[in-house]
Design a protein around this motif. Structure first.
Motif, PDB file in Angstrom:
ATOM      1  N   ALA A 122      35.732  45.536  36.372  1.00 33.23           N
ATOM      2  CA  ALA A 122      37.169  45.391  36.097  1.00 33.23           C
ATOM      3  C   ALA A 122      37.534  46.463  35.082  1.00 33.23           C
ATOM      4  O   ALA A 122      37.134  46.387  33.916  1.00 33.23           O
ATOM      5  N   THR A 123      38.275  47.460  35.524  1.00 28.15           N
ATOM      6  CA  THR A 123      38.537  48.631  34.679  1.00 28.15           C
ATOM      7  C   THR A 123      39.514  48.358  33.547  1.00 28.15           C
ATOM      8  O   THR A 123      39.497  49.063  32.537  1.00 28.15           O
ATOM      9  N   VAL A 124      40.394  47.343  33.700  1.00 24.70           N
ATOM     10  CA  VAL A 124      41.397  47.048  32.686  1.00 24.70           C
ATOM     11  C   VAL A 124      41.279  45.620  32.168  1.00 24.70           C
ATOM     12  O   VAL A 124      41.410  45.367  30.984  1.00 24.70           O
ATOM     13  N   VAL A 138      22.284  42.389  39.521  1.00 23.88           N
ATOM     14  CA  VAL A 138      23.677  41.945  39.493  1.00 23.88           C
ATOM     15  C   VAL A 138      24.291  42.414  38.180  1.00 23.88           C
ATOM     16  O   VAL A 138      23.766  42.114  37.102  1.00 23.88           O
ATOM     17  N   THR A 139      25.394  43.167  38.293  1.00 23.51           N
ATOM     18  CA  THR A 139      26.060  43.718  37.115  1.00 23.51           C
ATOM     19  C   THR A 139      27.540  43.356  37.127  1.00 23.51           C
ATOM     20  O   THR A 139      28.236  43.616  38.108  1.00 23.51           O
ATOM     21  N   PHE A 140      27.999  42.753  36.033  1.00 19.29           N
ATOM     22  CA  PHE A 140      29.420  42.503  35.781  1.00 19.29           C
ATOM     23  C   PHE A 140      29.800  43.384  34.597  1.00 19.29           C
ATOM     24  O   PHE A 140      29.117  43.356  33.566  1.00 19.29           O
ATOM     25  N   SER A 141      30.902  44.123  34.711  1.00 17.89           N
ATOM     26  CA  SER A 141      31.390  44.936  33.606  1.00 17.89           C
ATOM     27  C   SER A 141      32.906  44.803  33.556  1.00 17.89           C
ATOM     28  O   SER A 141      33.591  45.188  34.514  1.00 17.89           O
ATOM     29  N   ALA A 142      33.427  44.239  32.457  1.00 18.75           N
ATOM     30  CA  ALA A 142      34.867  43.977  32.369  1.00 18.75           C
ATOM     31  C   ALA A 142      35.419  44.454  31.035  1.00 18.75           C
ATOM     32  O   ALA A 142      34.784  44.274  29.998  1.00 18.75           O
ATOM     33  N   ASN A 143      36.610  45.029  31.064  1.00 17.54           N
ATOM     34  CA  ASN A 143      37.324  45.370  29.841  1.00 17.54           C
ATOM     35  C   ASN A 143      38.068  44.173  29.279  1.00 17.54           C
ATOM     36  O   ASN A 143      38.710  44.273  28.239  1.00 17.54           O
ATOM     37  N   GLY A 144      37.993  43.045  29.958  1.00 20.41           N
ATOM     38  CA  GLY A 144      38.562  41.784  29.498  1.00 20.41           C
ATOM     39  C   GLY A 144      37.480  40.725  29.513  1.00 20.41           C
ATOM     40  O   GLY A 144      36.376  40.953  29.028  1.00 20.41           O
ATOM     41  N   ASP A 145      37.798  39.558  30.106  1.00 16.81           N
ATOM     42  CA  ASP A 145      36.875  38.430  30.175  1.00 16.81           C
ATOM     43  C   ASP A 145      36.055  38.444  31.458  1.00 16.81           C
ATOM     44  O   ASP A 145      36.489  38.997  32.473  1.00 16.81           O
ATOM     45  N   ILE A 146      34.908  37.773  31.412  1.00 19.83           N
ATOM     46  CA  ILE A 146      34.128  37.441  32.596  1.00 19.83           C
ATOM     47  C   ILE A 146      34.069  35.925  32.662  1.00 19.83           C
ATOM     48  O   ILE A 146      33.647  35.267  31.702  1.00 19.83           O
ATOM     49  N   THR A 147      34.523  35.360  33.794  1.00 16.56           N
ATOM     50  CA  THR A 147      34.483  33.917  33.991  1.00 16.56           C
ATOM     51  C   THR A 147      33.806  33.632  35.318  1.00 16.56           C
ATOM     52  O   THR A 147      34.274  34.080  36.370  1.00 16.56           O
ATOM     53  N   THR A 161      23.117  41.682  34.386  1.00 22.22           N
ATOM     54  CA  THR A 161      23.818  42.275  33.253  1.00 22.22           C
ATOM     55  C   THR A 161      25.266  41.814  33.260  1.00 22.22           C
ATOM     56  O   THR A 161      25.975  42.009  34.246  1.00 22.22           O
ATOM     57  N   LEU A 162      25.700  41.203  32.150  1.00 21.32           N
ATOM     58  CA  LEU A 162      27.091  40.793  31.968  1.00 21.32           C
ATOM     59  C   LEU A 162      27.611  41.503  30.730  1.00 21.32           C
ATOM     60  O   LEU A 162      27.117  41.267  29.621  1.00 21.32           O
ATOM     61  N   THR A 163      28.613  42.379  30.914  1.00 19.79           N
ATOM     62  CA  THR A 163      29.180  43.126  29.793  1.00 19.79           C
ATOM     63  C   THR A 163      30.693  42.938  29.815  1.00 19.79           C
ATOM     64  O   THR A 163      31.344  43.276  30.809  1.00 19.79           O
ATOM     65  N   ALA A 164      31.231  42.389  28.712  1.00 18.27           N
ATOM     66  CA  ALA A 164      32.676  42.144  28.629  1.00 18.27           C
ATOM     67  C   ALA A 164      33.187  42.582  27.269  1.00 18.27           C
ATOM     68  O   ALA A 164      32.516  42.392  26.252  1.00 18.27           O
ATOM     69  N   ALA A 165      34.384  43.149  27.248  1.00 13.82           N
ATOM     70  CA  ALA A 165      35.015  43.512  25.987  1.00 13.82           C
ATOM     71  C   ALA A 165      35.538  42.272  25.266  1.00 13.82           C
ATOM     72  O   ALA A 165      35.740  42.293  24.057  1.00 13.82           O
ATOM     73  N   ALA A 166      35.723  41.170  26.013  1.00  7.80           N
ATOM     74  CA  ALA A 166      36.214  39.923  25.427  1.00  7.80           C
ATOM     75  C   ALA A 166      35.157  38.828  25.660  1.00  7.80           C
ATOM     76  O   ALA A 166      33.994  39.030  25.384  1.00  7.80           O
ATOM     77  N   ALA A 167      35.558  37.694  26.227  1.00  8.13           N
ATOM     78  CA  ALA A 167      34.672  36.534  26.351  1.00  8.13           C
ATOM     79  C   ALA A 167      33.902  36.517  27.669  1.00  8.13           C
ATOM     80  O   ALA A 167      34.354  37.039  28.679  1.00  8.13           O
ATOM     81  N   ILE A 168      32.712  35.881  27.627  1.00  9.40           N
ATOM     82  CA  ILE A 168      31.912  35.613  28.823  1.00  9.40           C
ATOM     83  C   ILE A 168      31.764  34.102  28.918  1.00  9.40           C
ATOM     84  O   ILE A 168      31.282  33.460  27.983  1.00  9.40           O
ATOM     85  N   SER A 169      32.190  33.546  30.054  1.00 13.04           N
ATOM     86  CA  SER A 169      32.129  32.107  30.253  1.00 13.04           C
ATOM     87  C   SER A 169      31.424  31.817  31.566  1.00 13.04           C
ATOM     88  O   SER A 169      31.894  32.208  32.640  1.00 13.04           O
ATOM     89  N   THR A 170      30.275  31.121  31.467  1.00 13.96           N
ATOM     90  CA  THR A 170      29.512  30.767  32.652  1.00 13.96           C
ATOM     91  C   THR A 170      28.605  29.594  32.327  1.00 13.96           C
ATOM     92  O   THR A 170      28.385  29.271  31.164  1.00 13.96           O
ATOM     93  N   SER A 171      28.076  28.968  33.350  1.00 11.70           N
ATOM     94  CA  SER A 171      27.122  27.884  33.161  1.00 11.70           C
ATOM     95  C   SER A 171      25.810  28.480  32.661  1.00 11.70           C
ATOM     96  O   SER A 171      25.261  29.392  33.265  1.00 11.70           O
ATOM     97  N   ALA A 172      25.266  27.974  31.585  1.00  6.92           N
ATOM     98  CA  ALA A 172      24.071  28.572  30.974  1.00  6.92           C
ATOM     99  C   ALA A 172      22.794  28.303  31.754  1.00  6.92           C
ATOM    100  O   ALA A 172      21.917  29.145  31.796  1.00  6.92           O
ATOM    101  N   THR A 173      22.652  27.167  32.388  1.00  5.22           N
ATOM    102  CA  THR A 173      21.376  26.819  33.015  1.00  5.22           C
ATOM    103  C   THR A 173      20.966  27.772  34.124  1.00  5.22           C
ATOM    104  O   THR A 173      19.881  28.334  34.069  1.00  5.22           O
ATOM    105  N   PRO A 174      21.791  28.039  35.164  1.00  2.00           N
ATOM    106  CA  PRO A 174      21.336  28.988  36.175  1.00  2.00           C
ATOM    107  C   PRO A 174      21.137  30.396  35.624  1.00  2.00           C
ATOM    108  O   PRO A 174      20.224  31.081  36.023  1.00  2.00           O
TER     109      PRO A 174
END
Length: 192
Positions: A122-124, A138-147, A161-174
């Motif tokens: 997500a570029t913006v 698997v790579t997530f890269s966001a200039n905002g949140d990752i949900t 890899t999860l990279t966010a400029a703001a918050a990362i929200s996901t289920s921790a167990t998996p």
């Protein structure tokens, strides 16, 4: 331009040459109100794109230059490459036999399943995934949140890899189990 449906299966019932690829470049918005099928590749380039179900034996490449890119689902034997100058929305499963790459200002996706890598950018703004996401890397890269939906699997056989400029929200167990399995061969288990 609005098209009801597209089929390119390579058959030639009247003897004329019919290909097995679908390709189109449109100066405005391309809308396909029915399904798109190709024995080989599907390639679209337009200001904006709206697709329903896409099935291809080869790859799907769709690029928008100024508008959003929306689709219901895609099931292809090769790569999926979705690139938008605006947002990308997929309400069903994106499934590829190779790599799935989605890039846009914001991404709103359901399930993404790739036999090799998943690359979501997500570029913006934000990346939102409402279903299972799995691949080798698997790579997530966001200039905002990752949900990521808490009831859905987030799985990488190798590196997640999860990279966010703001918050990362996901289920921790998996996520924790997936990271542990990717690190297991390189490290001993932690002691308590």
């Amino acid at each position: 331009m609005t098209i009801a449906s597209i089929t390119a299966d390579g058959s030639n019932p009247q003897g004329e040459e019919i290909g097995s690829n679908v390709s189109g470049t449109v100066a405005g918005t391309l809308t396909v109100t029915g399904s798109t099928f190709a024995n080989d590749d599907v390639n679209f380039n337009a200001l904006g794109i709206s697709l329903q179900d896409v099935e291809a034996g080869g790859s799907l490449t769709a690029t928008t230059t100024g508008g959003p890119l929306t689709l219901t689902s895609a099931d292809v034997g090769g790569d999926i490459a979705l690139t938008s100058a605006r947002d990308v929305v997929a309400t069903g499963t994106l499934q590829s036999g190779l790599t799935t790459s989605v890039r846009g200002r914001n991404l709103d996706l359901q399930s993404v399943i790739a036999d090799t890598d998943v690359d979501l950018t997500a570029t913006v703004g934000n990346i939102v995934t409402g279903g299972d996401v799995s691949g080798v890397n698997v790579t997530f890269s966001a200039n905002g949140d990752i949900t990521h939906d808490n009831d859905s699997l987030l799985s990488a056989d190798n590196i997640l890899t999860l990279t966010a400029a703001a918050a990362i929200s996901t289920s921790a167990t998996p996520v924790r189990a997936t990271i542990w399995s990717s690190m297991r061969s390189a490290q001993s288990p932690p002691t308590r």
